[in-house]
Each structure stands twice: as C-alpha cells, then as structure tokens.
Design a protein around this motif. Structure first.
Motif, PDB file in Angstrom:
ATOM      1  N   LEU A  21       0.759  -1.193  -0.323  1.00  0.00           N
ATOM      2  CA  LEU A  21      -0.257  -0.035   0.166  1.00  0.00           C
ATOM      3  C   LEU A  21       1.432   1.395  -0.148  1.00  0.00           C
ATOM      4  O   LEU A  21       0.798   2.320  -0.323  1.00  0.00           O
ATOM      5  CB  LEU A  21      -0.319  -0.516   0.904  1.00  0.00           C
ATOM      6  CG  LEU A  21      -1.788   1.489   1.310  1.00  0.00           C
ATOM      7  CD1 LEU A  21      -2.871   1.183   0.454  1.00  0.00           C
ATOM      8  CD2 LEU A  21      -2.601   1.381   2.712  1.00  0.00           C
ATOM      9  N   ARG A  22       1.880   1.240   0.610  1.00  0.00           N
ATOM     10  CA  ARG A  22       2.535   2.339   1.065  1.00  0.00           C
ATOM     11  C   ARG A  22       3.837   2.552  -0.238  1.00  0.00           C
ATOM     12  O   ARG A  22       3.434   4.049  -0.989  1.00  0.00           O
ATOM     13  CB  ARG A  22       3.332   2.571   2.315  1.00  0.00           C
ATOM     14  CG  ARG A  22       4.652   3.147   2.110  1.00  0.00           C
ATOM     15  CD  ARG A  22       6.211   2.849   3.081  1.00  0.00           C
ATOM     16  NE  ARG A  22       6.890   3.922   2.910  1.00  0.00           N
ATOM     17  CZ  ARG A  22       7.651   4.319   2.185  1.00  0.00           C
ATOM     18  NH1 ARG A  22       7.750   3.382   0.903  1.00  0.00           N
ATOM     19  NH2 ARG A  22       8.930   5.243   2.833  1.00  0.00           N
ATOM     20  N   THR A  23       3.282   1.689  -0.793  1.00  0.00           N
ATOM     21  CA  THR A  23       4.328   1.990  -2.675  1.00  0.00           C
ATOM     22  C   THR A  23       3.831   2.722  -3.464  1.00  0.00           C
ATOM     23  O   THR A  23       3.960   3.512  -4.552  1.00  0.00           O
ATOM     24  CB  THR A  23       4.676   0.245  -3.046  1.00  0.00           C
ATOM     25  OG1 THR A  23       5.800  -0.036  -2.085  1.00  0.00           O
ATOM     26  CG2 THR A  23       5.273   0.592  -4.131  1.00  0.00           C
ATOM     27  N   GLY A  28       2.024   7.641  -6.004  1.00  0.00           N
ATOM     28  CA  GLY A  28       1.234   8.428  -6.832  1.00  0.00           C
ATOM     29  C   GLY A  28       0.220   8.018  -7.402  1.00  0.00           C
ATOM     30  O   GLY A  28      -1.731   8.241  -8.067  1.00  0.00           O
ATOM     31  N   GLN A  29      -0.089   6.573  -7.177  1.00  0.00           N
ATOM     32  CA  GLN A  29      -1.757   5.536  -8.086  1.00  0.00           C
ATOM     33  C   GLN A  29      -2.314   5.832  -6.784  1.00  0.00           C
ATOM     34  O   GLN A  29      -2.259   4.084  -5.660  1.00  0.00           O
ATOM     35  CB  GLN A  29      -1.142   4.200  -8.367  1.00  0.00           C
ATOM     36  CG  GLN A  29      -0.099   4.330  -8.995  1.00  0.00           C
ATOM     37  CD  GLN A  29       0.872   2.492  -9.246  1.00  0.00           C
ATOM     38  OE1 GLN A  29       1.235   1.982  -8.360  1.00  0.00           O
ATOM     39  NE2 GLN A  29       0.997   2.251 -10.733  1.00  0.00           N
ATOM     40  N   ASN A  30      -3.192   6.850  -6.249  1.00  0.00           N
ATOM     41  CA  ASN A  30      -4.376   6.839  -4.917  1.00  0.00           C
ATOM     42  C   ASN A  30      -5.651   6.089  -5.634  1.00  0.00           C
ATOM     43  O   ASN A  30      -5.755   5.096  -4.511  1.00  0.00           O
ATOM     44  CB  ASN A  30      -4.585   8.286  -4.823  1.00  0.00           C
ATOM     45  CG  ASN A  30      -3.310   8.721  -4.511  1.00  0.00           C
ATOM     46  OD1 ASN A  30      -2.646   8.325  -3.895  1.00  0.00           O
ATOM     47  ND2 ASN A  30      -3.534   9.799  -4.432  1.00  0.00           N
ATOM     48  N   ALA A  31      -5.607   5.572  -6.986  1.00  0.00           N
ATOM     49  CA  ALA A  31      -7.270   4.735  -6.810  1.00  0.00           C
ATOM     50  C   ALA A  31      -6.654   3.547  -6.749  1.00  0.00           C
ATOM     51  O   ALA A  31      -7.753   2.856  -6.721  1.00  0.00           O
ATOM     52  CB  ALA A  31      -7.818   5.545  -8.731  1.00  0.00           C
ATOM     53  N   ASP A  32      -5.603   3.721  -6.658  1.00  0.00           N
ATOM     54  CA  ASP A  32      -5.452   1.894  -6.838  1.00  0.00           C
ATOM     55  C   ASP A  32      -4.876   1.801  -5.122  1.00  0.00           C
ATOM     56  O   ASP A  32      -6.123   0.087  -4.840  1.00  0.00           O
ATOM     57  CB  ASP A  32      -3.670   1.543  -7.669  1.00  0.00           C
ATOM     58  CG  ASP A  32      -4.202   1.425  -9.474  1.00  0.00           C
ATOM     59  OD1 ASP A  32      -5.047   1.308  -9.816  1.00  0.00           O
ATOM     60  OD2 ASP A  32      -3.230   1.432 -10.495  1.00  0.00           O
ATOM     61  N   LEU A  34      -6.985   3.155  -3.219  1.00  0.00           N
ATOM     62  CA  LEU A  34      -7.794   2.856  -2.776  1.00  0.00           C
ATOM     63  C   LEU A  34      -9.311   1.455  -2.903  1.00  0.00           C
ATOM     64  O   LEU A  34      -8.884   0.428  -2.182  1.00  0.00           O
ATOM     65  CB  LEU A  34      -9.061   3.910  -2.769  1.00  0.00           C
ATOM     66  CG  LEU A  34      -8.761   5.451  -3.050  1.00  0.00           C
ATOM     67  CD1 LEU A  34      -9.542   6.383  -3.223  1.00  0.00           C
ATOM     68  CD2 LEU A  34      -9.204   5.709  -1.051  1.00  0.00           C
ATOM     69  N   LYS A  35      -8.157   0.425  -4.141  1.00  0.00           N
ATOM     70  CA  LYS A  35      -9.272  -0.212  -3.773  1.00  0.00           C
ATOM     71  C   LYS A  35      -8.293  -1.279  -3.162  1.00  0.00           C
ATOM     72  O   LYS A  35      -9.083  -2.287  -3.121  1.00  0.00           O
ATOM     73  CB  LYS A  35      -8.833  -0.494  -5.723  1.00  0.00           C
ATOM     74  CG  LYS A  35      -9.428  -1.637  -6.439  1.00  0.00           C
ATOM     75  CD  LYS A  35      -9.167  -1.772  -7.936  1.00  0.00           C
ATOM     76  CE  LYS A  35     -10.446  -2.742  -8.204  1.00  0.00           C
ATOM     77  NZ  LYS A  35     -10.489  -3.143  -9.709  1.00  0.00           N
ATOM     78  N   TYR A  36      -7.158  -1.465  -3.141  1.00  0.00           N
ATOM     79  CA  TYR A  36      -6.145  -2.719  -2.822  1.00  0.00           C
ATOM     80  C   TYR A  36      -6.711  -2.530  -0.983  1.00  0.00           C
ATOM     81  O   TYR A  36      -7.056  -3.503  -0.502  1.00  0.00           O
ATOM     82  CB  TYR A  36      -5.036  -2.388  -2.597  1.00  0.00           C
ATOM     83  CG  TYR A  36      -4.001  -3.111  -2.016  1.00  0.00           C
ATOM     84  CD1 TYR A  36      -3.259  -4.350  -2.779  1.00  0.00           C
ATOM     85  CD2 TYR A  36      -3.083  -2.943  -1.025  1.00  0.00           C
ATOM     86  CE1 TYR A  36      -2.406  -4.970  -2.159  1.00  0.00           C
ATOM     87  CE2 TYR A  36      -2.759  -3.450  -0.428  1.00  0.00           C
ATOM     88  CZ  TYR A  36      -2.190  -4.940  -1.183  1.00  0.00           C
ATOM     89  OH  TYR A  36      -0.803  -5.503  -0.365  1.00  0.00           O
ATOM     90  N   MET A  37      -6.521  -1.212  -0.262  1.00  0.00           N
ATOM     91  CA  MET A  37      -7.335  -0.896   0.788  1.00  0.00           C
ATOM     92  C   MET A  37      -8.808  -2.138   0.705  1.00  0.00           C
ATOM     93  O   MET A  37      -8.827  -2.668   1.853  1.00  0.00           O
ATOM     94  CB  MET A  37      -7.668   0.112   1.292  1.00  0.00           C
ATOM     95  CG  MET A  37      -5.851   1.010   1.479  1.00  0.00           C
ATOM     96  SD  MET A  37      -6.176   1.903   1.911  1.00  0.00           S
ATOM     97  CE  MET A  37      -7.393   3.319   1.485  1.00  0.00           C
ATOM     98  N   GLU A  38     -10.135  -1.007   0.066  1.00  0.00           N
ATOM     99  CA  GLU A  38     -11.376  -1.486   0.332  1.00  0.00           C
ATOM    100  C   GLU A  38     -11.891  -2.897  -0.204  1.00  0.00           C
ATOM    101  O   GLU A  38     -12.517  -3.481   0.107  1.00  0.00           O
ATOM    102  CB  GLU A  38     -12.118  -1.050  -0.616  1.00  0.00           C
ATOM    103  CG  GLU A  38     -11.861   0.810   0.292  1.00  0.00           C
ATOM    104  CD  GLU A  38     -12.870   2.058  -0.536  1.00  0.00           C
ATOM    105  OE1 GLU A  38     -13.067   2.089  -1.607  1.00  0.00           O
ATOM    106  OE2 GLU A  38     -12.730   3.242   0.237  1.00  0.00           O
ATOM    107  N   GLU A  39     -11.164  -2.888  -1.426  1.00  0.00           N
ATOM    108  CA  GLU A  39     -11.523  -5.049  -2.250  1.00  0.00           C
ATOM    109  C   GLU A  39     -10.527  -5.818  -2.452  1.00  0.00           C
ATOM    110  O   GLU A  39     -10.635  -7.180  -2.711  1.00  0.00           O
ATOM    111  CB  GLU A  39     -12.100  -4.276  -3.245  1.00  0.00           C
ATOM    112  CG  GLU A  39     -13.269  -3.492  -3.196  1.00  0.00           C
ATOM    113  CD  GLU A  39     -13.447  -3.033  -5.189  1.00  0.00           C
ATOM    114  OE1 GLU A  39     -12.654  -3.400  -5.705  1.00  0.00           O
ATOM    115  OE2 GLU A  39     -14.397  -1.986  -4.940  1.00  0.00           O
TER     116      GLU A  39
END
Length: 72
Positions: A21-23, A28-32, A34-39
């Motif tokens: 997630l930090r990487t 700057g892949q904020n959308a990715d 968020l998806k990684y955290m939520e789904e």
C-alpha cells in the motif's frame, strides 16, 4: 504456541500488504491504493487477523481448544 505462530504469520502478511500500500501511494497510484484497501489483499489480510482475534476471545478454551471443565 500454535496460536502465537499463526498470529505472527498473519501480522507478517499484514505488514507485507501495508508495504505494498505504501508503495502504491508513493507512486501516486491513489485510485489503485483505495481499491487495494477496500477490495483487495489488504482488506483480506486485516479480516483474517480480525477473525483470529475474535475466535481467540470467544469462550473459555483450554490449550487443546476444549472448554475448561474446572475441578472434578
């Protein structure tokens, strides 16, 4: 002892997911991110650890996973 090892393994997997997630955020892949955290994997890792903690705190189980019977 088995619970401690399982918990440590789950924490290690969660730590790896947080590094991923930090990487994503650093790149700057904020959308990715968020998806990684939520789904994605991070949600699964947190859920696994949360389930282990919940199961361990439910009931009064002995070392072999059986209920404490008290004195005979």
């Amino acid at each position: 002892m088995k619970y401690a090892q399982q918990t440590q393994n789950a924490l290690d997997r969660l730590d790896q997911s947080l590094a991923t997630l930090r990487t994503l955020i650093k790149r700057g892949q904020n959308a990715d991110a968020l998806k990684y955290m939520e789904e994605g994997e991070l949600k699964e890792r947190f859920s696994d650890l949360q389930s282990m903690i919940t199961i361990s705190s439910v009931g009064n189980l002995g070392a072999r996973g059986t209920s404490q019977t008290g004195t005979f």
